[in-house]
Motif scaffolding. Structure first.
Motif, short mmCIF file in Angstrom:
data_model
loop_
_atom_site.label_atom_id
_atom_site.label_comp_id
_atom_site.label_asym_id
_atom_site.label_seq_id
_atom_site.Cartn_x
_atom_site.Cartn_y
_atom_site.Cartn_z
N MET A 19 0.92 -1.60 -0.40
CA MET A 19 -0.10 -0.44 0.07
C MET A 19 0.53 1.31 -0.20
SD MET A 19 -2.83 -0.61 2.61
CE MET A 19 -4.45 0.01 2.28
N ASP A 20 2.16 0.94 -0.34
CA ASP A 20 3.30 2.39 -0.02
C ASP A 20 4.47 2.38 -0.94
OD1 ASP A 20 4.12 4.81 0.84
OD2 ASP A 20 5.67 3.52 2.13
N ALA A 21 3.94 2.87 -1.78
CA ALA A 21 5.27 2.92 -2.67
C ALA A 21 7.00 3.48 -2.04
CB ALA A 21 5.20 3.58 -3.86
N GLY A 22 6.50 3.77 -1.06
CA GLY A 22 7.78 4.76 -0.21
C GLY A 22 8.66 3.40 -0.01
N ASP A 23 9.21 3.74 1.35
CA ASP A 23 9.88 2.75 2.48
C ASP A 23 9.13 1.95 3.02
OD1 ASP A 23 12.20 3.61 0.60
OD2 ASP A 23 12.32 5.20 1.75
N SER A 24 8.72 1.62 2.93
CA SER A 24 7.93 1.15 4.03
C SER A 24 7.51 0.29 3.57
CB SER A 24 6.27 1.26 4.14
OG SER A 24 5.49 2.92 4.58
N ARG A 25 7.96 -1.61 4.83
CA ARG A 25 7.87 -2.30 4.52
C ARG A 25 7.48 -3.63 4.78
NH1 ARG A 25 14.44 -3.39 5.90
NH2 ARG A 25 14.45 -2.69 8.03
N ILE A 26 7.24 -4.83 4.41
CA ILE A 26 6.88 -6.03 5.38
C ILE A 26 7.60 -7.11 5.33
CG2 ILE A 26 4.68 -7.35 5.22
CD1 ILE A 26 3.13 -5.86 3.80
N LYS A 27 7.49 -7.86 6.25
CA LYS A 27 8.10 -9.34 6.39
C LYS A 27 6.62 -10.49 6.58
CE LYS A 27 12.08 -8.85 8.84
NZ LYS A 27 13.54 -10.31 9.25
N TRP A 28 6.59 -10.66 5.39
CA TRP A 28 5.30 -12.17 5.60
C TRP A 28 5.96 -13.14 6.36
CZ3 TRP A 28 1.05 -10.71 3.39
CH2 TRP A 28 0.47 -9.74 2.73
N VAL A 29 5.57 -13.45 7.91
CA VAL A 29 5.88 -14.26 7.97
C VAL A 29 5.76 -15.45 8.12
CG1 VAL A 29 6.04 -15.58 10.83
CG2 VAL A 29 7.17 -12.57 10.37
N TYR A 30 4.13 -15.59 7.94
CA TYR A 30 3.57 -17.50 7.62
C TYR A 30 2.11 -15.85 6.56
CZ TYR A 30 5.46 -19.95 11.35
OH TYR A 30 6.66 -20.55 11.74
#
Length: 127
Positions: A19-30
């Motif tokens: 949802m953010d083209a900037g520097d936000s990020r996610i670790k998809w743990v499961y």
């Protein structure tokens, strides 16, 4: 039970936030797609200065546990309130909500059950 019952968070790669083209990020743990799990577990890092758009998850409650940072949470029918470590928030399914006005980079532990579909990043954020 066919899925991995233990993971080290440091072994899960960061991806850009969907949802953010900037520097936000996610670790998809499961995820159901990657791990066959009946729930989705994520670590999310939202950068200071942004707001996520209003959105809803049709079939899943959204459990949000802030680990660090400070922002404003909006939930339709409840209004806006501060979100920061020391609290937990659950958004009912099919309820409009957003994280807005991120004052300090916000790190969240986020759980969806049943599983939310995996969403690819708007940009690569494998920092």
């Amino acid at each position: 039970m066919d899925y991995k019952v233990m993971k080290k968070i440091d072994d899960v790669p960061w991806e850009g936030h969907f949802m953010d083209a900037g520097d936000s990020r996610i670790k998809w743990v499961y995820t159901s797609e990657k791990d066959g799990t009946p729930m989705t577990v994520m670590i999310i890092e939202l950068q200071a200065g942004i707001s996520l758009p209003d959105h809803k998850h049709i079939n899943q409650p959204d459990l949000i546990y802030p680990l660090k940072g400070k922002a404003t949470m909006f939930i339709d029918g409840k209004g806006e309130f501060p979100i920061e470590p020391g609290m937990v928030v659950i958004v009912p399914p099919n309820t409009l909500h957003a994280i807005r006005n991120i004052e300090e980079t916000l790190t969240l532990y986020n759980v969806f059950s049943p599983a939310m579909p995996y969403k690819p990043p708007l940009k690569d954020a494998a920092k």
